[in-house]
Design a protein around this motif. Structure first.
Motif, PDB file in Angstrom:
ATOM      1  N   UNK A  93     -43.646  -8.406   3.760  1.00  0.00           N
ATOM      2  CA  UNK A  93     -43.964  -7.090   3.960  1.00  0.00           C
ATOM      3  C   UNK A  93     -45.677  -6.890   4.058  1.00  0.00           C
ATOM      4  N   UNK A  94     -45.804  -6.450   5.407  1.00  0.00           N
ATOM      5  CA  UNK A  94     -47.274  -6.486   5.668  1.00  0.00           C
ATOM      6  C   UNK A  94     -48.239  -5.708   4.673  1.00  0.00           C
ATOM      7  N   UNK A  95     -47.855  -4.649   4.432  1.00  0.00           N
ATOM      8  CA  UNK A  95     -48.728  -3.703   3.702  1.00  0.00           C
ATOM      9  C   UNK A  95     -49.207  -4.242   2.278  1.00  0.00           C
ATOM     10  N   UNK A  96     -48.163  -4.846   1.744  1.00  0.00           N
ATOM     11  CA  UNK A  96     -48.462  -5.647   0.297  1.00  0.00           C
ATOM     12  C   UNK A  96     -49.488  -6.775   0.721  1.00  0.00           C
ATOM     13  N   UNK A  97     -49.436  -7.586   1.598  1.00  0.00           N
ATOM     14  CA  UNK A  97     -50.009  -8.634   1.991  1.00  0.00           C
ATOM     15  C   UNK A  97     -51.562  -8.233   2.397  1.00  0.00           C
ATOM     16  N   UNK A  98     -51.720  -7.005   2.889  1.00  0.00           N
ATOM     17  CA  UNK A  98     -53.055  -6.406   3.256  1.00  0.00           C
ATOM     18  C   UNK A  98     -53.779  -6.047   2.183  1.00  0.00           C
ATOM     19  N   UNK A  99     -52.989  -5.573   1.033  1.00  0.00           N
ATOM     20  CA  UNK A  99     -53.723  -5.426  -0.355  1.00  0.00           C
ATOM     21  C   UNK A  99     -54.315  -6.741  -0.790  1.00  0.00           C
ATOM     22  N   UNK A 100     -53.482  -7.617  -0.532  1.00  0.00           N
ATOM     23  CA  UNK A 100     -54.026  -8.877  -1.134  1.00  0.00           C
ATOM     24  C   UNK A 100     -55.267  -9.393  -0.269  1.00  0.00           C
ATOM     25  N   UNK A 101     -55.333  -9.235   0.881  1.00  0.00           N
ATOM     26  CA  UNK A 101     -56.251  -9.435   1.967  1.00  0.00           C
ATOM     27  C   UNK A 101     -57.875  -8.757   1.339  1.00  0.00           C
ATOM     28  N   UNK A 102     -57.389  -7.656   0.929  1.00  0.00           N
ATOM     29  CA  UNK A 102     -58.550  -6.902   0.786  1.00  0.00           C
ATOM     30  C   UNK A 102     -59.088  -7.523  -0.581  1.00  0.00           C
ATOM     31  N   UNK A 103     -58.528  -8.394  -1.313  1.00  0.00           N
ATOM     32  CA  UNK A 103     -59.065  -9.012  -2.615  1.00  0.00           C
ATOM     33  C   UNK A 103     -59.750 -10.370  -2.277  1.00  0.00           C
ATOM     34  N   UNK A 104     -59.468 -10.948  -1.109  1.00  0.00           N
ATOM     35  CA  UNK A 104     -59.824 -12.450  -0.819  1.00  0.00           C
ATOM     36  C   UNK A 104     -60.587 -12.554   0.115  1.00  0.00           C
ATOM     37  N   UNK A 105     -60.916 -11.653   1.066  1.00  0.00           N
ATOM     38  CA  UNK A 105     -61.752 -11.707   2.103  1.00  0.00           C
ATOM     39  C   UNK A 105     -62.608 -10.392   2.399  1.00  0.00           C
ATOM     40  N   UNK A 106     -63.768 -10.627   3.167  1.00  0.00           N
ATOM     41  CA  UNK A 106     -64.633  -9.331   3.354  1.00  0.00           C
ATOM     42  C   UNK A 106     -64.200  -9.012   5.035  1.00  0.00           C
ATOM     43  N   UNK A 107     -63.589  -9.794   5.649  1.00  0.00           N
ATOM     44  CA  UNK A 107     -63.173  -9.574   7.080  1.00  0.00           C
ATOM     45  C   UNK A 107     -62.547  -8.471   7.422  1.00  0.00           C
ATOM     46  N   UNK A 108     -62.791  -7.618   8.567  1.00  0.00           N
ATOM     47  CA  UNK A 108     -61.842  -6.648   8.848  1.00  0.00           C
ATOM     48  C   UNK A 108     -60.583  -6.938   9.131  1.00  0.00           C
ATOM     49  N   UNK A 109     -59.560  -5.993   9.014  1.00  0.00           N
ATOM     50  CA  UNK A 109     -58.233  -6.212   9.154  1.00  0.00           C
ATOM     51  C   UNK A 109     -57.719  -5.223   9.975  1.00  0.00           C
ATOM     52  N   UNK A 110     -56.616  -5.652  10.749  1.00  0.00           N
ATOM     53  CA  UNK A 110     -55.963  -5.076  11.828  1.00  0.00           C
ATOM     54  C   UNK A 110     -54.295  -5.209  11.665  1.00  0.00           C
ATOM     55  N   UNK A 111     -53.500  -4.367  11.922  1.00  0.00           N
ATOM     56  CA  UNK A 111     -52.058  -4.907  12.072  1.00  0.00           C
ATOM     57  C   UNK A 111     -51.805  -5.051  13.731  1.00  0.00           C
ATOM     58  N   UNK A 112     -50.984  -5.924  13.992  1.00  0.00           N
ATOM     59  CA  UNK A 112     -50.956  -6.266  15.458  1.00  0.00           C
ATOM     60  C   UNK A 112     -49.597  -6.829  15.779  1.00  0.00           C
ATOM     61  N   UNK A 113     -48.602  -5.707  15.768  1.00  0.00           N
ATOM     62  CA  UNK A 113     -48.881  -4.239  15.628  1.00  0.00           C
ATOM     63  C   UNK A 113     -47.628  -3.798  14.725  1.00  0.00           C
ATOM     64  N   UNK A 114     -48.020  -2.542  14.229  1.00  0.00           N
ATOM     65  CA  UNK A 114     -46.933  -1.778  13.790  1.00  0.00           C
ATOM     66  C   UNK A 114     -46.248  -0.804  14.356  1.00  0.00           C
ATOM     67  N   UNK A 115     -45.037  -0.727  14.343  1.00  0.00           N
ATOM     68  CA  UNK A 115     -44.166   0.273  15.161  1.00  0.00           C
ATOM     69  C   UNK A 115     -43.946   1.471  14.085  1.00  0.00           C
ATOM     70  N   UNK A 116     -44.455   2.554  14.369  1.00  0.00           N
ATOM     71  CA  UNK A 116     -44.343   3.537  13.524  1.00  0.00           C
ATOM     72  C   UNK A 116     -43.164   4.597  13.932  1.00  0.00           C
ATOM     73  N   UNK A 117     -41.996   4.102  14.479  1.00  0.00           N
ATOM     74  CA  UNK A 117     -41.014   5.173  15.102  1.00  0.00           C
ATOM     75  C   UNK A 117     -39.984   5.269  14.437  1.00  0.00           C
ATOM     76  N   UNK A 118     -38.987   3.871  14.132  1.00  0.00           N
ATOM     77  CA  UNK A 118     -37.675   3.825  13.609  1.00  0.00           C
ATOM     78  C   UNK A 118     -37.595   3.369  12.359  1.00  0.00           C
ATOM     79  N   UNK A 119     -38.186   2.131  11.957  1.00  0.00           N
ATOM     80  CA  UNK A 119     -37.930   1.639  10.810  1.00  0.00           C
ATOM     81  C   UNK A 119     -38.820   2.338   9.591  1.00  0.00           C
ATOM     82  N   UNK A 120     -39.848   2.794  10.087  1.00  0.00           N
ATOM     83  CA  UNK A 120     -40.947   3.360   9.079  1.00  0.00           C
ATOM     84  C   UNK A 120     -41.353   4.851   9.765  1.00  0.00           C
ATOM     85  N   UNK A 121     -41.180   5.848   9.043  1.00  0.00           N
ATOM     86  CA  UNK A 121     -41.507   7.049   9.552  1.00  0.00           C
ATOM     87  C   UNK A 121     -43.057   7.119   9.588  1.00  0.00           C
TER      88      UNK A 121
END
Length: 318
Positions: free
Chosen positions: A51-79
């Motif tokens: 689950x990408x959002x959990x991993x991004x939370x982890x990324x925020x704690x281990x790196x100072x690099x900018x992060x982007x989802x590539x890519x999130x679909x905001x239409x069917x699976x997730x409102x």
């Protein structure tokens, strides 16, 4: 000047491996991170899909690099209201250095909630309405929205970054590129296509960033690297809309029987030839890309990062 980031593949790595790759990427000199957002891997050989959002939370704690989802679909699976909350939280966790990459998705990931998979034109229409909802929520206002595709009632985000999260739109075809130019803060695409970049600029993308992604398979034995790339990522070479409409990894695997090692060898940079890696990445720079994200196919990430740290990135950033 083009900057170079690392592309974290959620389809092929466990959550802890993704965090370790992010650490290595920063140490090697990469300047940013992409991370894919999938429910399924493309094939069962790839084998992962955290689950990408959990991993991004982890990324925020281990790196100072900018992060982007590539890519999130905001239409069917997730409102889109839920995507807005997730992205806003990431913006806070990453202290303003998060971008939300959005695309129209694939049946592979989206049909899991049981609804129909719309045609491409409707998917883009849904993306546009979703972006409208997300941007309104990023403003901090209470949102009630009754649209063609989405309903939102009395929704308000209470955890927000200081500035709204930028939204980049994925564009591979002309309609998606035009949409990205019109409503996006940037373009995401996957080939060093100067004509596509020019169309984006003419569609409203002038002055906005163009982000590209690519895969390579570093290894000291080129033939073995080709075999690895063919085994793990044959789906990248499927034609047309097949990757968007096939519903399961098993269906993707059936289609991938059409992809040969020769096709992979001709289109993927494999091996440890410095000039070949440099020339391929230079093609993105020549096409007008602002940032290029590189993914290593296969398990030898340490070898890849050492190679790029010593042989590639110093020459790209001169």
């Amino acid at each position: 000047m083009t900057s170079f980031g690392y592309f974290l593949s959620s389809e092929t790595s466990t959550p802890r491996d993704l965090l370790e790759q992010a650490r290595m990427a920063e140490q090697a000199g990469f300047e940013a991170l992409w991370i894919s957002d999938h429910y399924h891997p493309w094939t069962r050989t790839q084998g992962e899909s955290p689950f990408v959002w959990s991993v991004i939370g982890g990324l925020s704690q281990v790196t100072s690099l900018p992060v982007e989802t590539a890519v999130t679909c905001p239409t069917v699976r997730t409102h889109p209201a839920v995507v807005a909350q997730a992205a806003a939280t990431c913006g806070v966790m990453l202290e303003g250095s998060f971008r939300l990459g959005i695309g129209s998705g694939e049946a592979l990931n989206e049909h899991v909630v049981g609804g129909p998979w719309p045609p491409a034109s409707m998917r883009l229409e849904m993306v546009e309405e979703a972006v409208t909802v997300i941007r309104r929520l990023f403003s901090g206002e209470e949102v009630t929205h009754h649209g063609k595709h989405y309903t939102v009632e009395n929704a308000q985000l209470h955890t927000l970054p200081e500035e709204p999260v930028p939204i980049d739109i994925s564009g591979l075809g002309s309609s998606a590129v035009a949409l990205a130019g019109r409503i996006g803060d940037g373009l995401i695409t996957m080939a060093p296509d100067a004509d596509l970049v020019a169309r984006y600029r003419k569609s409203g993308g002038k002055g906005k960033p163009v982000h590209g992604g690519t895969k390579v398979c570093w290894g000291t034995d080129r033939d073995e690297a080709v075999r690895t790339a063919h085994r793990i990522w044959p789906n990248d070479h499927l034609p047309g809309e097949l990757p968007q409409v096939l519903p399961t990894p098993q269906h993707i695997e059936q289609a991938c029987t059409m992809v040969t090692e020769e096709t992979v060898a001709e289109s993927v940079v494999c091996g440890d030839d410095v000039d070949e890696h440099l020339a391929w990445l230079q093609s993105f720079t020549d096409a007008g890309f602002d940032t290029v994200y590189i993914n290593q196919i296969g398990p030898d990430h340490r070898g890849f990062f050492d190679f790029y740290r010593t042989k590639i990135l110093p020459q790209l950033t001169l």
